[in-house]
Write a protein that holds these residues in place. Structure first.
Motif, PDB file in Angstrom:
ATOM      1  N   LEU A 146     -22.102   2.120 -40.167  1.00  0.00           N
ATOM      2  CA  LEU A 146     -22.023   3.597 -40.595  1.00  0.00           C
ATOM      3  C   LEU A 146     -22.678   4.363 -39.611  1.00  0.00           C
ATOM      4  O   LEU A 146     -23.603   4.478 -39.968  1.00  0.00           O
ATOM      5  N   MET A 147     -22.216   5.197 -38.789  1.00  0.00           N
ATOM      6  CA  MET A 147     -23.090   6.090 -38.225  1.00  0.00           C
ATOM      7  C   MET A 147     -22.765   7.690 -38.287  1.00  0.00           C
ATOM      8  O   MET A 147     -21.523   8.281 -38.231  1.00  0.00           O
ATOM      9  N   LEU A 206     -18.272   1.303 -37.287  1.00  0.00           N
ATOM     10  CA  LEU A 206     -17.973   0.267 -36.476  1.00  0.00           C
ATOM     11  C   LEU A 206     -17.895  -0.936 -37.353  1.00  0.00           C
ATOM     12  O   LEU A 206     -18.315  -1.082 -38.292  1.00  0.00           O
ATOM     13  N   SER A 207     -16.990  -1.940 -36.816  1.00  0.00           N
ATOM     14  CA  SER A 207     -16.675  -2.981 -37.595  1.00  0.00           C
ATOM     15  C   SER A 207     -16.964  -4.311 -36.663  1.00  0.00           C
ATOM     16  O   SER A 207     -16.475  -4.050 -35.324  1.00  0.00           O
ATOM     17  N   CYS A 208     -17.382  -5.390 -37.220  1.00  0.00           N
ATOM     18  CA  CYS A 208     -17.380  -6.665 -36.322  1.00  0.00           C
ATOM     19  C   CYS A 208     -17.067  -7.861 -37.265  1.00  0.00           C
ATOM     20  O   CYS A 208     -17.755  -8.154 -38.263  1.00  0.00           O
ATOM     21  N   VAL A 211     -15.545  -9.926 -32.538  1.00  0.00           N
ATOM     22  CA  VAL A 211     -14.654  -8.758 -32.421  1.00  0.00           C
ATOM     23  C   VAL A 211     -15.162  -7.527 -32.910  1.00  0.00           C
ATOM     24  O   VAL A 211     -15.179  -7.553 -34.147  1.00  0.00           O
ATOM     25  N   GLU A 212     -15.305  -6.459 -32.142  1.00  0.00           N
ATOM     26  CA  GLU A 212     -15.712  -5.224 -32.619  1.00  0.00           C
ATOM     27  C   GLU A 212     -14.840  -4.187 -32.669  1.00  0.00           C
ATOM     28  O   GLU A 212     -13.719  -4.331 -31.765  1.00  0.00           O
ATOM     29  N   SER A 213     -14.651  -3.157 -33.230  1.00  0.00           N
ATOM     30  CA  SER A 213     -13.705  -2.363 -33.404  1.00  0.00           C
ATOM     31  C   SER A 213     -14.198  -1.146 -33.995  1.00  0.00           C
ATOM     32  O   SER A 213     -15.417  -1.102 -34.660  1.00  0.00           O
ATOM     33  N   GLY A 214     -13.771   0.057 -33.856  1.00  0.00           N
ATOM     34  CA  GLY A 214     -14.079   1.576 -34.504  1.00  0.00           C
ATOM     35  C   GLY A 214     -14.813   2.394 -33.444  1.00  0.00           C
ATOM     36  O   GLY A 214     -14.984   3.373 -33.844  1.00  0.00           O
ATOM     37  N   GLY A 215     -14.978   2.124 -32.303  1.00  0.00           N
ATOM     38  CA  GLY A 215     -15.553   2.999 -31.556  1.00  0.00           C
ATOM     39  C   GLY A 215     -14.607   4.134 -31.097  1.00  0.00           C
ATOM     40  O   GLY A 215     -13.582   4.169 -31.542  1.00  0.00           O
ATOM     41  N   THR A 236     -18.062  -2.260 -27.961  1.00  0.00           N
ATOM     42  CA  THR A 236     -17.103  -1.183 -28.152  1.00  0.00           C
ATOM     43  C   THR A 236     -17.784   0.297 -27.741  1.00  0.00           C
ATOM     44  O   THR A 236     -18.884   0.372 -28.127  1.00  0.00           O
ATOM     45  N   GLN A 237     -17.036   0.884 -26.986  1.00  0.00           N
ATOM     46  CA  GLN A 237     -17.678   2.523 -26.608  1.00  0.00           C
ATOM     47  C   GLN A 237     -17.764   3.359 -27.765  1.00  0.00           C
ATOM     48  O   GLN A 237     -16.766   3.588 -28.384  1.00  0.00           O
ATOM     49  N   VAL A 238     -19.055   4.012 -27.631  1.00  0.00           N
ATOM     50  CA  VAL A 238     -19.024   5.020 -28.493  1.00  0.00           C
ATOM     51  C   VAL A 238     -19.496   6.330 -27.661  1.00  0.00           C
ATOM     52  O   VAL A 238     -20.469   6.222 -26.808  1.00  0.00           O
ATOM     53  N   THR A 239     -18.679   7.447 -27.904  1.00  0.00           N
ATOM     54  CA  THR A 239     -19.080   8.573 -26.872  1.00  0.00           C
ATOM     55  C   THR A 239     -19.246   9.728 -27.851  1.00  0.00           C
ATOM     56  O   THR A 239     -18.301   9.863 -28.587  1.00  0.00           O
TER      57      THR A 239
END
Length: 121
Positions: free
Chosen positions: A81-82, A20-22, A5-9, A115-118
């Motif tokens: 980390l982006m 982002l975390s997974c 399960v991803e999160s953070g987008g 997870t979507q990153v925009t």
């Protein structure tokens, strides 16, 4: 079976940062390499970064110096980390993990839902 399960987008302005975390769960015996890939609209999925169980990392040229991949102490989590995000980083980001359910069993590659990153200009 395993679940990732991803999160953070989310939405961020160019130059900004996201983490982002997974997390992997299930009847897992061990996890080897974990990684992040991304897929932009109309493009193929591409590897962003991966990290082995020993902590060795590899990055796509397009993100070197801006993104950092790491694993949590529990070894079943992976982070991305982006920094210095660019509009061309916009994509759905997926994590994956090579997981074994038995100490001497084979490993399978499992993927999260993404997870979507925009990144806005």
């Amino acid at each position: 079976q395993a679940q990732l399960v991803e999160s953070g987008g989310g939405l961020v302005q160019a130059g900004g940062s996201l983490r982002l975390s997974c997390a992997a769960s299930g009847s897992i015996s061990s996890i080897n390499t974990m990684g992040w890939s991304r897929q932009a609209p109309g493009k193929e999925r591409e590897l962003v970064a991966h990290i082995t169980r020993d902590g060795n990392t590899n990055y796509a040229d397009s993100v070197k110096g801006r993104f950092t991949i790491s694993r949590g102490n529990a070894r079943n989590t992976v982070y991305l980390l982006m920094n210095s995000l660019k509009p061309e980083d916009t994509a759905v980001y997926y994590c994956n993990a090579w997981i074994s359910f038995h100490p001497v069993g084979p490993r399978g590659n499992y993927w999260g839902q993404g997870t979507q990153v925009t990144v806005s200009a």
